[in-house]
Design a protein around this motif. Sequence first.
Motif, PDB file in Angstrom:
ATOM      1  N   LEU A 131      32.915   4.362 -26.537  1.00  0.00           N
ATOM      2  CA  LEU A 131      34.063   5.403 -26.533  1.00  0.00           C
ATOM      3  C   LEU A 131      35.371   4.344 -26.945  1.00  0.00           C
ATOM      4  O   LEU A 131      35.233   3.308 -26.738  1.00  0.00           O
ATOM      5  N   GLN A 132      36.622   5.538 -26.938  1.00  0.00           N
ATOM      6  CA  GLN A 132      37.933   4.954 -27.238  1.00  0.00           C
ATOM      7  C   GLN A 132      38.822   5.953 -26.289  1.00  0.00           C
ATOM      8  O   GLN A 132      38.934   7.179 -26.475  1.00  0.00           O
ATOM      9  N   PHE A 133      39.407   5.118 -25.232  1.00  0.00           N
ATOM     10  CA  PHE A 133      40.199   6.147 -24.186  1.00  0.00           C
ATOM     11  C   PHE A 133      41.401   5.343 -23.757  1.00  0.00           C
ATOM     12  O   PHE A 133      41.682   4.131 -23.715  1.00  0.00           O
ATOM     13  N   THR A 134      42.253   6.229 -22.790  1.00  0.00           N
ATOM     14  CA  THR A 134      43.355   5.605 -21.982  1.00  0.00           C
ATOM     15  C   THR A 134      43.113   5.883 -20.330  1.00  0.00           C
ATOM     16  O   THR A 134      41.876   6.417 -20.143  1.00  0.00           O
ATOM     17  N   LEU A 173      42.438   1.085 -21.782  1.00  0.00           N
ATOM     18  CA  LEU A 173      41.984   1.419 -20.582  1.00  0.00           C
ATOM     19  C   LEU A 173      42.739   0.400 -19.475  1.00  0.00           C
ATOM     20  O   LEU A 173      42.978  -0.694 -20.215  1.00  0.00           O
ATOM     21  N   LYS A 174      43.186   0.815 -18.655  1.00  0.00           N
ATOM     22  CA  LYS A 174      43.984   0.129 -17.617  1.00  0.00           C
ATOM     23  C   LYS A 174      43.203  -0.070 -16.328  1.00  0.00           C
ATOM     24  O   LYS A 174      41.984   0.239 -16.014  1.00  0.00           O
ATOM     25  N   GLY A 175      44.038  -0.651 -15.207  1.00  0.00           N
ATOM     26  CA  GLY A 175      43.392  -0.735 -13.959  1.00  0.00           C
ATOM     27  C   GLY A 175      42.648  -2.245 -13.977  1.00  0.00           C
ATOM     28  O   GLY A 175      42.634  -2.900 -14.606  1.00  0.00           O
ATOM     29  N   GLU A 176      42.146  -2.389 -12.737  1.00  0.00           N
ATOM     30  CA  GLU A 176      41.326  -3.750 -12.628  1.00  0.00           C
ATOM     31  C   GLU A 176      40.166  -3.704 -13.249  1.00  0.00           C
ATOM     32  O   GLU A 176      39.507  -2.548 -13.349  1.00  0.00           O
ATOM     33  N   ASN A 184      40.949  -4.276 -24.200  1.00  0.00           N
ATOM     34  CA  ASN A 184      41.812  -3.191 -23.375  1.00  0.00           C
ATOM     35  C   ASN A 184      42.786  -3.964 -22.449  1.00  0.00           C
ATOM     36  O   ASN A 184      43.293  -5.021 -22.779  1.00  0.00           O
ATOM     37  N   ASP A 185      43.763  -3.122 -21.665  1.00  0.00           N
ATOM     38  CA  ASP A 185      44.825  -3.661 -20.834  1.00  0.00           C
ATOM     39  C   ASP A 185      44.462  -3.614 -19.454  1.00  0.00           C
ATOM     40  O   ASP A 185      45.129  -3.604 -18.447  1.00  0.00           O
ATOM     41  N   MET A 186      43.121  -3.967 -18.957  1.00  0.00           N
ATOM     42  CA  MET A 186      42.864  -4.255 -17.867  1.00  0.00           C
ATOM     43  C   MET A 186      43.172  -5.582 -17.212  1.00  0.00           C
ATOM     44  O   MET A 186      43.493  -6.612 -17.959  1.00  0.00           O
ATOM     45  N   VAL A 187      43.013  -5.722 -15.954  1.00  0.00           N
ATOM     46  CA  VAL A 187      43.786  -7.049 -15.412  1.00  0.00           C
ATOM     47  C   VAL A 187      42.537  -7.555 -14.309  1.00  0.00           C
ATOM     48  O   VAL A 187      41.859  -6.830 -13.780  1.00  0.00           O
ATOM     49  N   GLY A 216      40.391 -11.046 -25.476  1.00  0.00           N
ATOM     50  CA  GLY A 216      41.582 -10.253 -25.950  1.00  0.00           C
ATOM     51  C   GLY A 216      42.233  -9.472 -24.725  1.00  0.00           C
ATOM     52  O   GLY A 216      42.698  -8.245 -24.981  1.00  0.00           O
ATOM     53  N   MET A 217      41.993  -9.561 -23.665  1.00  0.00           N
ATOM     54  CA  MET A 217      42.404  -8.838 -22.515  1.00  0.00           C
ATOM     55  C   MET A 217      43.761  -9.512 -21.772  1.00  0.00           C
ATOM     56  O   MET A 217      44.090  -8.946 -20.659  1.00  0.00           O
TER      57      MET A 217
END
Length: 334
Positions: A156-159, A182-185, A205-208, A236-237
């Motif tokens: 998939l592709q999501f926020t 995607l965010k969050g840990e 994605n934009d996870m940490v 690339g995160m």
Amino acid sequence: MVFNRGKFLLLLQYLVIISEHAFFGHHPFCHSIQTDRAALLAFKRSISSNPYSVLSNWNEVTQVCNFTGVRCNTKHHCVTKLILHNAELVGKLSPFIANLTRLRFLQLVNNNISGIIPPEFSSLQHLSSLWLEGNNLEGQMPDSFSLLTNLAFVNLQFTGEIPFSITNASLMFNLDVENNHLKGELPSEKVANLPELLYLHLSYNDMVSHANDSNLVSFFTALKNCTILDELELAGMDLGGRLPSSIGQLFGNLTSLLLQENRIAGSISPTLVNLTQLTALNLAYNLLSGTIPAEISQLSYLEQLFLSHNFFTGSIPAAMGQFQHLGLLDVSNH
């Protein structure tokens, strides 16, 4: 002649059954094939642009199982696959797809479909493969997807965040959500409950990582339950933290470890040599320091090794000349 209404109804029912068997080739079916036709035509109506005319034979005349991209189960004579890749379809995902009650494969990769995944899709109890990569979908995966216990492959592709309810799909072996927002840990608790995972692709994605983006240990520790994991991709995160020294004890079957384009610091642990099946290792564009461990040359199956753009010191170990299968090696800019 005396009219016997009861016998007439029985005869009529018998004729209907005979005609249906003749039309469907003596195959029992899960529901009316016309229901499947109506669902597919409703999906077609939700498409505003069909530049390659792939849906041109989706009509009231063509047999449903001959629709482009549609496959049927010959036993139940129901639609089981809907596969339309690279068709540049523009439109929405119709909730009427949920009426394809025997659908097992829904793959609409690389189109221009937008909007959300309808929550009605949670009624697709036979769905095992969901590929929606390369579209313009938004929102989150519906929590009701926890009801899809047969779902094994998700692309998939999501926020938002990966919902915890995904752990109910305990048979899932491929989780690919690359190139989203995607965010969050990093989903430590979630992957810990997916022991059948073979492929885990979270890149771009934009996870940490944990502890204010400074701790990778808890995520890698959670992966110890994924004993058959084959590919792990976290590229690339912009992840911070250090590679745990225990990484070599976590994965016995790992063949691909892609961690490039992050902020991973510290040294490479010599225990990495325990990943004996590794064929691809990419640690480029990080903040790694220290020396390149000579033990890395013991990864006898390694075919691709990228260590460029780090802060290593010392010389390249002479033992690295012993690789038998290495085809790509990049240790530049360090």
